[in-house]
Motif scaffolding. Structure first.
Motif, PDB file in Angstrom:
ATOM      1  N   ALA A 100      -5.211   9.798  -2.027  1.00 33.13           N
ATOM      2  CA  ALA A 100      -6.014  10.967  -1.653  1.00 33.13           C
ATOM      3  C   ALA A 100      -6.973  10.606  -0.521  1.00 33.13           C
ATOM      4  O   ALA A 100      -7.278   9.434  -0.291  1.00 33.13           O
ATOM      5  CB  ALA A 100      -6.792  11.471  -2.868  1.00 33.13           C
ATOM      6  N   GLY A 101      -7.465  11.634   0.183  1.00 33.96           N
ATOM      7  CA  GLY A 101      -8.501  11.436   1.184  1.00 33.96           C
ATOM      8  C   GLY A 101      -8.027  10.642   2.386  1.00 33.96           C
ATOM      9  O   GLY A 101      -8.831   9.967   3.040  1.00 33.96           O
ATOM     10  N   GLY A 102      -6.724  10.683   2.688  1.00 32.88           N
ATOM     11  CA  GLY A 102      -6.218   9.966   3.852  1.00 32.88           C
ATOM     12  C   GLY A 102      -6.339   8.463   3.730  1.00 32.88           C
ATOM     13  O   GLY A 102      -6.553   7.765   4.720  1.00 32.88           O
ATOM     14  N   ARG A 103      -6.223   7.944   2.520  1.00 34.09           N
ATOM     15  CA  ARG A 103      -6.329   6.499   2.301  1.00 34.09           C
ATOM     16  C   ARG A 103      -4.954   5.868   2.062  1.00 34.09           C
ATOM     17  O   ARG A 103      -4.038   6.525   1.552  1.00 34.09           O
ATOM     18  CB  ARG A 103      -7.183   6.207   1.056  1.00 34.09           C
ATOM     19  N   LEU A 104      -4.827   4.601   2.404  1.00 32.35           N
ATOM     20  CA  LEU A 104      -3.752   3.753   1.893  1.00 32.35           C
ATOM     21  C   LEU A 104      -4.326   3.029   0.685  1.00 32.35           C
ATOM     22  O   LEU A 104      -5.426   2.462   0.762  1.00 32.35           O
ATOM     23  CB  LEU A 104      -3.312   2.730   2.951  1.00 32.35           C
ATOM     24  N   VAL A 105      -3.594   3.022  -0.434  1.00 34.13           N
ATOM     25  CA  VAL A 105      -4.156   2.495  -1.678  1.00 34.13           C
ATOM     26  C   VAL A 105      -3.163   1.568  -2.368  1.00 34.13           C
ATOM     27  O   VAL A 105      -1.955   1.622  -2.134  1.00 34.13           O
ATOM     28  CB  VAL A 105      -4.524   3.651  -2.656  1.00 34.13           C
ATOM     29  N   ALA A 106      -3.718   0.700  -3.242  1.00 35.32           N
ATOM     30  CA  ALA A 106      -2.895  -0.130  -4.125  1.00 35.32           C
ATOM     31  C   ALA A 106      -3.738  -0.438  -5.360  1.00 35.32           C
ATOM     32  O   ALA A 106      -4.972  -0.525  -5.279  1.00 35.32           O
ATOM     33  CB  ALA A 106      -2.467  -1.411  -3.423  1.00 35.32           C
ATOM     34  N   PHE A 107      -3.045  -0.615  -6.499  1.00 34.39           N
ATOM     35  CA  PHE A 107      -3.763  -0.856  -7.747  1.00 34.39           C
ATOM     36  C   PHE A 107      -3.535  -2.266  -8.267  1.00 34.39           C
ATOM     37  O   PHE A 107      -2.420  -2.804  -8.184  1.00 34.39           O
ATOM     38  CB  PHE A 107      -3.329   0.157  -8.815  1.00 34.39           C
ATOM     39  N   LEU A 108      -4.610  -2.851  -8.819  1.00 36.50           N
ATOM     40  CA  LEU A 108      -4.532  -4.111  -9.554  1.00 36.50           C
ATOM     41  C   LEU A 108      -4.347  -3.776 -11.028  1.00 36.50           C
ATOM     42  O   LEU A 108      -4.766  -2.711 -11.497  1.00 36.50           O
ATOM     43  CB  LEU A 108      -5.835  -4.901  -9.411  1.00 36.50           C
ATOM     44  N   HIS A 109      -3.761  -4.676 -11.781  1.00 36.82           N
ATOM     45  CA  HIS A 109      -3.655  -4.496 -13.224  1.00 36.82           C
ATOM     46  C   HIS A 109      -5.054  -4.600 -13.849  1.00 36.82           C
ATOM     47  O   HIS A 109      -5.857  -5.430 -13.420  1.00 36.82           O
ATOM     48  CB  HIS A 109      -2.742  -5.574 -13.814  1.00 36.82           C
ATOM     49  N   PRO A 110      -5.355  -3.765 -14.856  1.00 38.48           N
ATOM     50  CA  PRO A 110      -6.671  -3.875 -15.510  1.00 38.48           C
ATOM     51  C   PRO A 110      -6.983  -5.300 -15.988  1.00 38.48           C
ATOM     52  O   PRO A 110      -8.150  -5.708 -15.982  1.00 38.48           O
ATOM     53  CB  PRO A 110      -6.564  -2.904 -16.694  1.00 38.48           C
ATOM     54  N   ARG A 111      -5.946  -6.055 -16.381  1.00 37.78           N
ATOM     55  CA  ARG A 111      -6.192  -7.435 -16.835  1.00 37.78           C
ATOM     56  C   ARG A 111      -6.783  -8.317 -15.731  1.00 37.78           C
ATOM     57  O   ARG A 111      -7.397  -9.348 -16.020  1.00 37.78           O
ATOM     58  CB  ARG A 111      -4.879  -8.074 -17.333  1.00 37.78           C
ATOM     59  N   ALA A 112      -6.607  -7.902 -14.478  1.00 36.41           N
ATOM     60  CA  ALA A 112      -7.128  -8.690 -13.350  1.00 36.41           C
ATOM     61  C   ALA A 112      -8.606  -8.424 -13.107  1.00 36.41           C
ATOM     62  O   ALA A 112      -9.220  -9.083 -12.269  1.00 36.41           O
ATOM     63  CB  ALA A 112      -6.340  -8.368 -12.087  1.00 36.41           C
ATOM     64  N   ALA A 113      -9.188  -7.474 -13.848  1.00 33.39           N
ATOM     65  CA  ALA A 113     -10.575  -7.077 -13.564  1.00 33.39           C
ATOM     66  C   ALA A 113     -11.319  -6.750 -14.857  1.00 33.39           C
ATOM     67  O   ALA A 113     -12.010  -5.734 -14.948  1.00 33.39           O
ATOM     68  CB  ALA A 113     -10.595  -5.892 -12.599  1.00 33.39           C
ATOM     69  N   ALA A 114     -11.151  -7.618 -15.873  1.00 33.80           N
ATOM     70  CA  ALA A 114     -11.880  -7.475 -17.140  1.00 33.80           C
ATOM     71  C   ALA A 114     -11.694  -6.093 -17.763  1.00 33.80           C
ATOM     72  O   ALA A 114     -12.647  -5.479 -18.248  1.00 33.80           O
ATOM     73  CB  ALA A 114     -13.371  -7.791 -16.943  1.00 33.80           C
ATOM     74  N   GLY A 115     -10.453  -5.599 -17.748  1.00 34.75           N
ATOM     75  CA  GLY A 115     -10.138  -4.357 -18.454  1.00 34.75           C
ATOM     76  C   GLY A 115     -10.353  -3.088 -17.649  1.00 34.75           C
ATOM     77  O   GLY A 115     -10.219  -1.993 -18.191  1.00 34.75           O
ATOM     78  N   VAL A 116     -10.669  -3.231 -16.353  1.00 38.03           N
ATOM     79  CA  VAL A 116     -10.936  -2.060 -15.518  1.00 38.03           C
ATOM     80  C   VAL A 116      -9.771  -1.833 -14.563  1.00 38.03           C
ATOM     81  O   VAL A 116      -9.410  -2.732 -13.798  1.00 38.03           O
ATOM     82  CB  VAL A 116     -12.232  -2.254 -14.699  1.00 38.03           C
ATOM     83  N   LEU A 117      -9.172  -0.631 -14.616  1.00 39.82           N
ATOM     84  CA  LEU A 117      -8.141  -0.292 -13.632  1.00 39.82           C
ATOM     85  C   LEU A 117      -8.805  -0.255 -12.257  1.00 39.82           C
ATOM     86  O   LEU A 117      -9.754   0.502 -12.040  1.00 39.82           O
ATOM     87  CB  LEU A 117      -7.496   1.062 -13.960  1.00 39.82           C
ATOM     88  N   THR A 118      -8.327  -1.100 -11.338  1.00 39.60           N
ATOM     89  CA  THR A 118      -9.019  -1.334 -10.068  1.00 39.60           C
ATOM     90  C   THR A 118      -8.086  -1.059  -8.901  1.00 39.60           C
ATOM     91  O   THR A 118      -6.944  -1.522  -8.880  1.00 39.60           O
ATOM     92  CB  THR A 118      -9.526  -2.798 -10.021  1.00 39.60           C
ATOM     93  N   GLU A 119      -8.590  -0.262  -7.962  1.00 40.60           N
ATOM     94  CA  GLU A 119      -7.839   0.105  -6.761  1.00 40.60           C
ATOM     95  C   GLU A 119      -8.487  -0.566  -5.550  1.00 40.60           C
ATOM     96  O   GLU A 119      -9.700  -0.784  -5.544  1.00 40.60           O
ATOM     97  CB  GLU A 119      -7.910   1.641  -6.605  1.00 40.60           C
ATOM     98  N   ILE A 120      -7.708  -0.901  -4.557  1.00 43.23           N
ATOM     99  CA  ILE A 120      -8.265  -1.247  -3.252  1.00 43.23           C
ATOM    100  C   ILE A 120      -7.700  -0.255  -2.254  1.00 43.23           C
ATOM    101  O   ILE A 120      -6.586   0.255  -2.428  1.00 43.23           O
ATOM    102  CB  ILE A 120      -7.962  -2.700  -2.826  1.00 43.23           C
ATOM    103  N   PRO A 171       0.821  -1.216   0.000  1.00 39.35           N
ATOM    104  CA  PRO A 171       0.000   0.000   0.000  1.00 39.35           C
ATOM    105  C   PRO A 171       0.851   1.260   0.000  1.00 39.35           C
ATOM    106  O   PRO A 171       1.972   1.262   0.514  1.00 39.35           O
ATOM    107  CB  PRO A 171      -0.819  -0.116   1.294  1.00 39.35           C
ATOM    108  N   ARG A 172       0.308   2.316  -0.599  1.00 36.63           N
ATOM    109  CA  ARG A 172       0.999   3.614  -0.590  1.00 36.63           C
ATOM    110  C   ARG A 172      -0.032   4.703  -0.306  1.00 36.63           C
ATOM    111  O   ARG A 172      -1.239   4.469  -0.467  1.00 36.63           O
ATOM    112  CB  ARG A 172       1.713   3.855  -1.933  1.00 36.63           C
ATOM    113  N   PRO A 173       0.408   5.912   0.103  1.00 39.28           N
ATOM    114  CA  PRO A 173      -0.559   6.959   0.456  1.00 39.28           C
ATOM    115  C   PRO A 173      -1.307   7.467  -0.778  1.00 39.28           C
ATOM    116  O   PRO A 173      -0.697   7.711  -1.820  1.00 39.28           O
ATOM    117  CB  PRO A 173       0.323   8.077   1.044  1.00 39.28           C
TER     118      PRO A 173
END
Lengths: 141, 141
Positions: free
Chosen positions: A109-129, A105-107
């Motif tokens: 916006a909005g005081g969140r810790l975030v990480a991104f999945l590759h779009p290929r992992a979600a049917a072409g959608v850039l996906t963050e958790i 995880p990295r910092p």
């Protein structure tokens, strides 16, 4: 594991103009604006139910949304899901063979810790958790 | 007026493959699948918090997502917000000068009444508003 839609990130060529459009559409002002220097973007957040709409303006040609704006002119850039623990979720996804863009995880916006999945992992959608970052104020209030 | 994110519509070239991907990602099966013949699509719905992810497969070259799939190969097609009354919301938006694709609600997937705004009305995002249709079962259960 993915508990809710935390936010939808919408890349826009003109942040002030888009804030005016969404303020009228939602009938509310954004809760806050914030520069995320590490991504080269300025964000404006609107609350809608348990989620938020995150408008993203580019601060320059090296920003994380610059190529997207050139190619698409704007539109939905990513979807972010709220999780209890980003690192645990990443470990679980990696163990399942999910393609990740961030392995820790990295910092964000909005005081969140975030990480991104590759779009290929979600049917072409850039996906963050993401999750609230206990070490920073949320900036939402 | 826009009370929550009702769902995100994701157009996919292969519905079964995308259902498998999101079932693993969410750790749950879709609540239901449904053909919406008027739009030429088959949908599969996943519950996430108060919202849903709607995977959309095309049933033929005349479907509402066929051009999008040709141009983009897949990705987020639209965002839908829940409102109490679609017709009232449309009337309010029209009075404000918002560009609409539908001026009256029509039946959509999941037992909803739906209407679409023009992408120009929402910073380049195809935007739907919807409500439960009291005359039809929801199909969610």
């Amino acid at each position: 594991m993915l508990e809710k839609i935390d936010h939808i990130g919408i890349a826009v060529p003109d942040l002030d103009a888009a804030v005016a459009v969404y303020s009228r559409l939602f009938g509310i002002e954004p809760t806050h604006r914030e520069v995320v220097a590490s991504d080269g973007v300025e964000t404006a957040m609107f609350e809608v139910g348990e989620s938020r709409i995150e408008l993203l303006g580019s601060l320059g040609p090296d920003s994380k949304i610059a190529n997207f704006l050139v190619k698409r002119g704007g539109g939905i850039h990513h979807v972010a899901y709220g999780v209890a623990d980003v690192q645990l979720a990443l470990d679980h996804l990696a163990a399942e063979g999910t393609q990740l863009l961030d392995t820790a995880p990295r910092p964000g916006a909005g005081g969140r810790l975030v990480a991104f999945l590759h779009p290929r992992a979600a049917a072409g959608v850039l996906t963050e958790i993401c999750q609230p970052d206990p070490s920073r104020p949320s900036g939402d209030h």
